[in-house]
Write an enzyme that holds these catalytic residues in place. Structure first.
Site, short mmCIF file in Angstrom:
data_model
loop_
_atom_site.label_atom_id
_atom_site.label_comp_id
_atom_site.label_asym_id
_atom_site.label_seq_id
_atom_site.Cartn_x
_atom_site.Cartn_y
_atom_site.Cartn_z
N LEU A 217 0.86 -1.17 0.00
CA LEU A 217 0.00 0.00 0.00
C LEU A 217 0.90 1.23 0.00
CD1 LEU A 217 -2.69 -0.93 2.71
CD2 LEU A 217 -2.96 -1.04 0.23
N ASP A 218 0.46 2.28 -0.66
CA ASP A 218 1.24 3.51 -0.66
C ASP A 218 1.41 4.02 0.77
OD1 ASP A 218 1.27 3.37 -3.40
OD2 ASP A 218 -0.42 4.74 -3.65
N LYS A 219 2.44 4.82 0.98
CA LYS A 219 2.75 5.35 2.31
C LYS A 219 1.52 5.94 3.00
CE LYS A 219 5.44 9.01 4.56
NZ LYS A 219 6.42 10.11 4.36
N ARG B 164 -5.42 5.59 -7.73
CA ARG B 164 -5.15 7.02 -7.82
C ARG B 164 -5.02 7.44 -9.29
NH1 ARG B 164 0.05 7.52 -4.16
NH2 ARG B 164 -0.23 9.76 -4.64
#
Length: 322
Positions: free
Chosen positions: A138-140, A237
């Site tokens: 998962l992205d930060k 996104r």
């Protein structure tokens, strides 16, 4: 430092007609698929005494396979006492509810303080599993559920399940712009042609499919539920920005504040102050890699997104929509 590994075995009936890389993954589950594939392409695998360096080579039951591989010691990362929100754990897997701000794996600019460092502290034996058992990321600043393998066999099965689209991942998001109906975005994603840290919809990218449905509509925003068929970097996104509905707080992909007309100060402050993409991995469902049992977990909406939705509802109450 390196170590020589010698393995041998006979292709079982269950692997008859399969690709070489699939057969050796079944025969030698203590080693990751990527490592076994590297040994094949490096010419370190023999079938009935003949070197075969093509992972797609078909094999037949009864063939003798020998591997004379080199196990290169990988960089050891430091175990760090970072708190983890563990939703589920057994001998084979862990399911983590990742908070915003936690990077998954060490990299340029983030040498430590990551989920990987936390996993090494929580379960030291996981250092024997490639990438400390991490099979997806998962992205930060994305919150929510991730599955981690505690053993190599569990990781091998989970990676295969991910590749075969057998793991269900559902997300919550708040995007800019009012949407009237759900849909599907099926656009290839690859590295942005000029911004090397960004991803983009590009003709020669990897296939990517995102399904979305409307949960709740507001004057200038929409609460969505999304399901991934593929797992490309920044997929949700990029896809939402591509259809001109970037996520709230996603400044990388155009999610700058877009308040509706006559918005009150609470909403203006909320949109200005929401400094991460409004994206949360809310549900994770999969077959257990060892027992085969179908399991599913849900993570509650994080507090900052709950507050964002509450402010949007208050704005809608003051200015009703059709």
């Amino acid at each position: 430092m390196s170590e020589h590994i010698s393995l041998s075995g006979t292709v079982p009936q269950s692997a008859n007609g399969k690709r070489l890389d699939q057969a050796v993954a079944e025969m030698f589950p203590d080693y990751s698929r990527s490592r076994l594939k590297t040994w094949i392409t490096d010419g370190q695998v023999r079938i009935d005494g003949e070197v075969v360096d093509r992972p797609r080579e078909k094999v037949l039951a009864g063939m003798d396979i020998e591997i004379d591989g080199v196990l290169v010691e990988v960089k050891r990362f430091e175990a760090q006492p970072i708190e983890l929100d563990i939703v589920y754990e057994d001998d084979d897997i862990m399911v983590i509810n990742k908070p915003a701000g936690l990077v998954v794996h060490p990299g340029a600019g983030t040498p430590d303080g990551t989920l990987l460092n936390a996993l090494l502290h929580h379960f030291p034996a996981i250092d024997q599993v490639p990438r400390a058992g991490i099979v997806h990321r998962l992205d930060k600043d994305t919150t929510g559920l991730m599955v981690v393998a505690k053993t190599i066999p569990a990781q091998t099965h989970l990676v295969a399940a991910m590749q075969n689209r057998e793991i269900t991942r559902e997300y919550e998001a708040v995007c800019n712009g009012p949407m009237t109906a759900g849909g599907t975005v099926e656009e290839a994603i690859g590295r942005h042609p000029t911004k090397r840290t960004h991803m983009a919809v590009v003709a020669l990218g990897k296939p990517a499919v995102t399904h979305y449905r409307v949960v709740e509509r507001f004057r200038a925003h929409t609460h969505l539920r999304l399901r991934l068929e593929t797992g490309r970097t920044h997929q949700i996104r990029v896809h939402m920005a591509h259809i001109r509905h970037p996520l709230v707080g996603d400044f990388t992909y155009g999610g700058r504040p877009r308040p509706p007309q006559k918005a009150g100060e609470p909403l203006l402050e909320m949109l200005r102050g929401f400094r991460r993409q409004a994206l949360h991995a809310a549900r994770l469902s999969l077959h257990h890699p060892i027992t085969g049992e179908w399991l599913s977990w849900d993570a509650p909406t994080p507090a900052d997104m709950v507050e964002l939705l509450a402010v949007l509802r208050a704005d809608r109450k003051e200015f009703p929509i059709d």
